[in-house]
Design a protein around this motif. Structure first.
Motif, PDB file in Angstrom:
ATOM      1  N   ARG A  71       0.835  -1.213   0.000  1.00 43.43           N
ATOM      2  CA  ARG A  71       0.000   0.000   0.000  1.00 43.43           C
ATOM      3  C   ARG A  71       0.867   1.260   0.000  1.00 43.43           C
ATOM      4  O   ARG A  71       0.571   2.231  -0.693  1.00 43.43           O
ATOM      5  N   PHE A  72       1.943   1.252   0.807  1.00 42.33           N
ATOM      6  CA  PHE A  72       2.868   2.382   0.851  1.00 42.33           C
ATOM      7  C   PHE A  72       3.468   2.646  -0.529  1.00 42.33           C
ATOM      8  O   PHE A  72       3.527   3.790  -0.979  1.00 42.33           O
ATOM      9  N   VAL A  73       3.911   1.589  -1.200  1.00 42.30           N
ATOM     10  CA  VAL A  73       4.523   1.749  -2.527  1.00 42.30           C
ATOM     11  C   VAL A  73       3.506   2.314  -3.512  1.00 42.30           C
ATOM     12  O   VAL A  73       3.812   3.243  -4.265  1.00 42.30           O
ATOM     13  N   VAL A  74       2.304   1.783  -3.518  1.00 43.92           N
ATOM     14  CA  VAL A  74       1.263   2.285  -4.422  1.00 43.92           C
ATOM     15  C   VAL A  74       1.018   3.760  -4.151  1.00 43.92           C
ATOM     16  O   VAL A  74       0.973   4.573  -5.084  1.00 43.92           O
ATOM     17  N   ASP A  75       0.875   4.126  -2.894  1.00 43.32           N
ATOM     18  CA  ASP A  75       0.626   5.531  -2.555  1.00 43.32           C
ATOM     19  C   ASP A  75       1.806   6.428  -2.931  1.00 43.32           C
ATOM     20  O   ASP A  75       1.616   7.536  -3.451  1.00 43.32           O
ATOM     21  N   GLU A  76       3.030   5.956  -2.672  1.00 44.39           N
ATOM     22  CA  GLU A  76       4.208   6.761  -3.015  1.00 44.39           C
ATOM     23  C   GLU A  76       4.307   6.967  -4.529  1.00 44.39           C
ATOM     24  O   GLU A  76       4.523   8.086  -5.001  1.00 44.39           O
ATOM     25  N   LEU A  77       4.137   5.906  -5.295  1.00 39.70           N
ATOM     26  CA  LEU A  77       4.217   6.034  -6.750  1.00 39.70           C
ATOM     27  C   LEU A  77       3.059   6.861  -7.306  1.00 39.70           C
ATOM     28  O   LEU A  77       3.251   7.663  -8.214  1.00 39.70           O
ATOM     29  N   ALA A  78       1.872   6.703  -6.734  1.00 42.63           N
ATOM     30  CA  ALA A  78       0.726   7.499  -7.180  1.00 42.63           C
ATOM     31  C   ALA A  78       0.974   8.982  -6.939  1.00 42.63           C
ATOM     32  O   ALA A  78       0.666   9.822  -7.798  1.00 42.63           O
ATOM     33  N   GLY A  79       1.542   9.315  -5.797  1.00 42.65           N
ATOM     34  CA  GLY A  79       1.865  10.713  -5.511  1.00 42.65           C
ATOM     35  C   GLY A  79       2.869  11.263  -6.509  1.00 42.65           C
ATOM     36  O   GLY A  79       2.738  12.395  -6.983  1.00 42.65           O
ATOM     37  N   PHE A  80       3.862  10.467  -6.845  1.00 42.86           N
ATOM     38  CA  PHE A  80       4.876  10.884  -7.815  1.00 42.86           C
ATOM     39  C   PHE A  80       4.254  11.087  -9.197  1.00 42.86           C
ATOM     40  O   PHE A  80       4.511  12.083  -9.872  1.00 42.86           O
ATOM     41  N   MET A 112       3.007  -7.005 -10.101  1.00 43.58           N
ATOM     42  CA  MET A 112       1.752  -6.990 -10.860  1.00 43.58           C
ATOM     43  C   MET A 112       0.644  -6.324 -10.041  1.00 43.58           C
ATOM     44  O   MET A 112      -0.136  -5.534 -10.581  1.00 43.58           O
ATOM     45  N   ARG A 113       0.561  -6.620  -8.757  1.00 50.93           N
ATOM     46  CA  ARG A 113      -0.458  -6.002  -7.892  1.00 50.93           C
ATOM     47  C   ARG A 113      -0.282  -4.490  -7.822  1.00 50.93           C
ATOM     48  O   ARG A 113      -1.257  -3.737  -7.877  1.00 50.93           O
ATOM     49  N   ILE A 114       0.964  -4.046  -7.673  1.00 53.89           N
ATOM     50  CA  ILE A 114       1.239  -2.617  -7.588  1.00 53.89           C
ATOM     51  C   ILE A 114       0.882  -1.941  -8.908  1.00 53.89           C
ATOM     52  O   ILE A 114       0.218  -0.899  -8.919  1.00 53.89           O
ATOM     53  N   ALA A 115       1.304  -2.546 -10.011  1.00 52.89           N
ATOM     54  CA  ALA A 115       0.988  -1.976 -11.323  1.00 52.89           C
ATOM     55  C   ALA A 115      -0.526  -1.923 -11.546  1.00 52.89           C
ATOM     56  O   ALA A 115      -1.057  -0.921 -12.039  1.00 52.89           O
ATOM     57  N   PHE A 129      -4.898   5.444 -12.498  1.00 55.21           N
ATOM     58  CA  PHE A 129      -4.444   6.247 -13.639  1.00 55.21           C
ATOM     59  C   PHE A 129      -4.647   5.470 -14.944  1.00 55.21           C
ATOM     60  O   PHE A 129      -3.689   4.978 -15.545  1.00 55.21           O
ATOM     61  N   PRO A 130      -5.877   5.353 -15.413  1.00 54.55           N
ATOM     62  CA  PRO A 130      -6.138   4.526 -16.597  1.00 54.55           C
ATOM     63  C   PRO A 130      -5.470   5.030 -17.878  1.00 54.55           C
ATOM     64  O   PRO A 130      -5.261   4.240 -18.802  1.00 54.55           O
ATOM     65  N   ASP A 131      -5.107   6.302 -17.944  1.00 53.80           N
ATOM     66  CA  ASP A 131      -4.471   6.838 -19.142  1.00 53.80           C
ATOM     67  C   ASP A 131      -2.950   6.777 -19.096  1.00 53.80           C
ATOM     68  O   ASP A 131      -2.286   7.145 -20.072  1.00 53.80           O
ATOM     69  N   LEU A 132      -2.392   6.330 -17.991  1.00 54.11           N
ATOM     70  CA  LEU A 132      -0.948   6.215 -17.837  1.00 54.11           C
ATOM     71  C   LEU A 132      -0.452   5.017 -18.643  1.00 54.11           C
ATOM     72  O   LEU A 132      -1.091   3.968 -18.664  1.00 54.11           O
TER      73      LEU A 132
END
Length: 123
Positions: A49-58, A80-83, A90-93
């Motif tokens: 969850r931390f990684v997802v949130d950190e990457l999403a913020g970036f 795969m879960r994080i991606a 971010f569906p357009d990423l």
């Protein structure tokens, strides 16, 4: 897993390919002692969850257009879960994958995503 702590040039190789394709590459390498410590203290789910949130913020802050993941044996499912979690936000990423799993399994990675998540993860 401590055997996964050995130095690896895979992220740099993936970044080089992205740079050649005209993208700016920033590497987030979570293969660190502090990651092992965090997982030991908080658990793997909290770390994911931390990684997802950190990457999403970036992604949000830097208006990122493409993100890449290195897929490898002892981190494949979590990558795969994080991606997938980021794809949902971010569906357009643009999502790209590299690493030995891509070379070994190719199209089966798309089938895996469909079977686990019911949709594609990588472009």
């Amino acid at each position: 897993m401590l055997s996964g702590m050995m130095l690896d040039n895979g992220l740099a190789l993936l970044a080089a390919e992205l740079v050649k394709a005209g993208h700016e590459a920033v590497i987030f390498d979570y293969n660190t002692v502090s990651t092992v410590e965090r997982i030991a203290r908080e658990g793997k789910e909290a770390f994911v969850r931390f990684v997802v949130d950190e990457l999403a913020g970036f992604v949000r802050e830097r208006k990122v257009s493409c993100i890449g993941f290195k897929l490898y044996a002892n981190g494949f499912a979590d990558s795969m879960r994080i991606a997938h979690a980021l794809r949902r936000r971010f569906p357009d990423l643009g999502f790209v994958a590299g690493g030995p799993q891509v070379g070994w399994f190719g199209e089966a990675i798309f089938a895996y995503a469909q079977s686990v998540f019911g949709e594609d993860v990588f472009d």
